[in-house]
Motif scaffolding. Structure first.
Motif, short mmCIF file in Angstrom:
data_model
loop_
_atom_site.label_atom_id
_atom_site.label_comp_id
_atom_site.label_asym_id
_atom_site.label_seq_id
_atom_site.Cartn_x
_atom_site.Cartn_y
_atom_site.Cartn_z
N SER A 93 0.80 -1.17 0.38
CA SER A 93 -0.28 0.00 -0.01
C SER A 93 0.55 1.34 0.13
O SER A 93 1.95 1.45 0.26
CB SER A 93 -1.26 0.54 1.06
N ALA A 94 0.23 2.68 -0.93
CA ALA A 94 0.84 3.94 -0.27
C ALA A 94 -0.56 4.97 -0.10
O ALA A 94 -1.53 4.46 -1.23
CB ALA A 94 1.52 4.33 -1.65
N GLY A 95 -0.42 4.78 0.94
CA GLY A 95 -1.95 5.90 1.21
C GLY A 95 -3.41 4.95 1.31
O GLY A 95 -3.27 4.04 1.72
N PRO A 96 -3.77 5.87 0.32
CA PRO A 96 -5.77 5.18 0.13
C PRO A 96 -5.23 3.88 -0.99
O PRO A 96 -6.07 3.03 -0.92
CB PRO A 96 -6.30 5.88 -0.14
N LEU A 97 -3.97 3.72 -1.44
CA LEU A 97 -3.72 3.28 -2.78
C LEU A 97 -3.51 1.28 -2.25
O LEU A 97 -2.85 1.25 -0.75
CB LEU A 97 -2.85 3.48 -3.62
N VAL A 98 -4.54 0.18 -2.45
CA VAL A 98 -3.43 -1.00 -1.44
C VAL A 98 -4.01 -2.06 -2.85
O VAL A 98 -4.75 -1.55 -4.24
CB VAL A 98 -5.06 -1.81 -0.85
N LEU A 99 -2.81 -2.95 -3.45
CA LEU A 99 -2.34 -3.64 -3.90
C LEU A 99 -2.54 -4.95 -3.46
O LEU A 99 -1.45 -4.88 -2.74
CB LEU A 99 -1.42 -2.87 -4.89
N ASP A 100 -3.48 -5.65 -3.56
CA ASP A 100 -3.04 -6.92 -3.47
C ASP A 100 -2.89 -8.27 -4.18
O ASP A 100 -3.39 -8.38 -4.94
CB ASP A 100 -5.18 -7.11 -2.59
N VAL A 101 -1.88 -8.59 -3.85
CA VAL A 101 -1.15 -9.52 -4.55
C VAL A 101 -1.73 -10.33 -5.29
O VAL A 101 -1.34 -10.99 -6.07
CB VAL A 101 0.85 -9.75 -4.38
N GLU A 102 -2.69 -11.24 -4.28
CA GLU A 102 -2.81 -12.98 -4.00
C GLU A 102 -3.98 -12.61 -5.08
O GLU A 102 -4.85 -13.38 -5.34
CB GLU A 102 -3.70 -12.95 -2.75
N ARG A 103 -4.83 -11.51 -5.07
CA ARG A 103 -5.96 -11.59 -5.56
C ARG A 103 -5.83 -10.51 -7.43
O ARG A 103 -6.89 -10.17 -7.60
CB ARG A 103 -7.57 -10.78 -4.30
N HIS A 104 -4.80 -10.47 -6.76
CA HIS A 104 -4.48 -9.40 -8.02
C HIS A 104 -5.58 -8.20 -8.47
O HIS A 104 -6.53 -8.21 -9.69
CB HIS A 104 -4.67 -10.48 -9.29
N GLN A 105 -5.19 -7.77 -7.55
CA GLN A 105 -6.52 -6.66 -7.10
C GLN A 105 -6.39 -5.10 -6.54
O GLN A 105 -5.49 -5.17 -5.65
CB GLN A 105 -7.65 -7.05 -5.97
N VAL A 106 -6.62 -4.01 -7.24
CA VAL A 106 -5.91 -2.69 -7.14
C VAL A 106 -7.03 -1.64 -6.54
O VAL A 106 -8.22 -1.93 -7.26
CB VAL A 106 -4.62 -2.43 -8.14
N THR A 107 -6.82 -1.09 -4.81
CA THR A 107 -8.05 -0.18 -5.05
C THR A 107 -7.41 0.89 -4.45
O THR A 107 -6.19 1.09 -3.66
CB THR A 107 -9.12 -0.75 -3.78
N VAL A 108 -8.23 1.79 -4.70
CA VAL A 108 -8.28 3.19 -4.00
C VAL A 108 -9.43 3.97 -3.02
O VAL A 108 -10.36 3.90 -3.66
CB VAL A 108 -8.07 4.35 -4.86
N ARG A 109 -9.21 4.06 -1.73
CA ARG A 109 -9.79 3.59 -0.78
C ARG A 109 -11.40 3.13 -1.28
O ARG A 109 -12.61 3.49 -1.32
CB ARG A 109 -10.48 5.43 -1.00
N GLY A 110 -10.59 2.42 -1.47
CA GLY A 110 -11.75 0.92 -0.93
C GLY A 110 -12.57 0.68 -3.17
O GLY A 110 -13.28 0.03 -3.16
N ARG A 111 -12.29 1.37 -3.97
CA ARG A 111 -12.25 1.67 -4.88
C ARG A 111 -11.50 1.14 -5.95
O ARG A 111 -10.71 1.28 -6.37
CB ARG A 111 -13.17 2.75 -5.78
N ASN A 112 -12.16 0.23 -6.35
CA ASN A 112 -11.53 -1.10 -7.67
C ASN A 112 -10.66 -0.40 -9.26
O ASN A 112 -11.27 0.83 -9.26
CB ASN A 112 -12.71 -2.46 -8.24
N VAL A 113 -9.77 -0.55 -9.19
CA VAL A 113 -8.95 0.34 -10.30
C VAL A 113 -8.82 -0.71 -11.43
O VAL A 113 -7.84 -1.67 -10.59
CB VAL A 113 -7.97 0.68 -9.75
#
Ligand code: CA
Length: 226
Positions: free
Chosen positions: A131-151
């Motif tokens: 993560s960096a601030g509100p950005l979260v990258l989940d390697v296992e789920r191959h998913q990126v979110t910002v403030r919980g919103r999918n990118v």
């Protein structure tokens, strides 16, 4: 870092014996005595492998596996008391990576654990979201979110972002990023990196009003929290 193994097993004696052997081999071990607590623990993340008994109280091993596979691709080795072809086929169909029939020799279990961890792609424990601030990258789920919103990111954008996040705060040169994301045999221009950095900025920084990806002139790029 030691690999973390979750052992879901209701036979206390067997669980204690396996735990001891795994610790001796240098693994971190957590135990769950029933299907429900096992499922909760593994969904909490951070495990490299799950040893899952089939006959369990509360939730059967098969049910745990089915629910787990909706969310996670963590390697699972089923422990089955019955040498039953039906169990094995059902387990593998439900997404188990391997199975072992009880009673088993500990050496055989250890060999299967090593094989499952290898095929997962090495010993790097990287299930924790980056993560960096509100950005979260989940390697296992191959998913990126910002403030919980999918990118939605392409594979290259995802790999590039992952590389930046794994080195958060460190400036990475175009060459390093090119090697990490495109590979040594990439034939092309280092400005591919600049192009993909622009894509990421537009989908992350611009779209959400953030300033995470920074250019260091003459050097490269760095991701920093604001
Ligand atoms: Ca059992």
């Amino acid at each position: 870092m030691a690999e973390r193994i979750l052992l879901v097993e209701d036979e206390e004696k067997l669980a204690r014996m396996v735990e001891m052997e795994l610790r001796y081999e240098g693994y971190q071990v957590e135990k769950a005595p029933d299907g429900r607590s096992g499922l909760d623990l593994v969904l909490g993340g951070g495990f490299d492998l799950v040893l899952l008994d089939i006959m369990l109280p509360q939730l059967s091993g098969m049910e745990v596996l089915r629910r787990l596979r909706r969310e996670s691709q963590v390697p699972v080795i089923m422990l089955t008391a019955r040498d039953s072809v039906v169990d094995k086929v059902a387990g593998l169909d439900s997404g188990a990576d391997d199975y072992i029939t009880k009673p088993f020799a500990i050496e055989e279990l250890l060999a299967r654990i090593r094989a499952a961890l290898r095929s997962k792609g090495g010993s790097v424990s990287q299930e924790l979201p980056l993560s960096a601030g509100p950005l979260v990258l989940d390697v296992e789920r191959h998913q990126v979110t910002v403030r919980g919103r999918n990118v939605e990111l392409t594979k290259k954008e995802f790999d590039l972002l992952r590389c930046l996040l794994e080195n958060k705060g460190r400036v990475l040169s175009r060459e390093v990023l090119l090697d990490a994301v495109w590979g040594f045999d990439f034939v092309g221009e280092t400005n591919s990196v600049d192009v993909y950095i622009r894509f990421l900025r537009s989908k992350l920084d611009d779209a959400f009003g953030l300033k995470l990806i920074h250019t260091v002139r003459g050097v490269g790029y760095v991701i920093k929290e604001e």
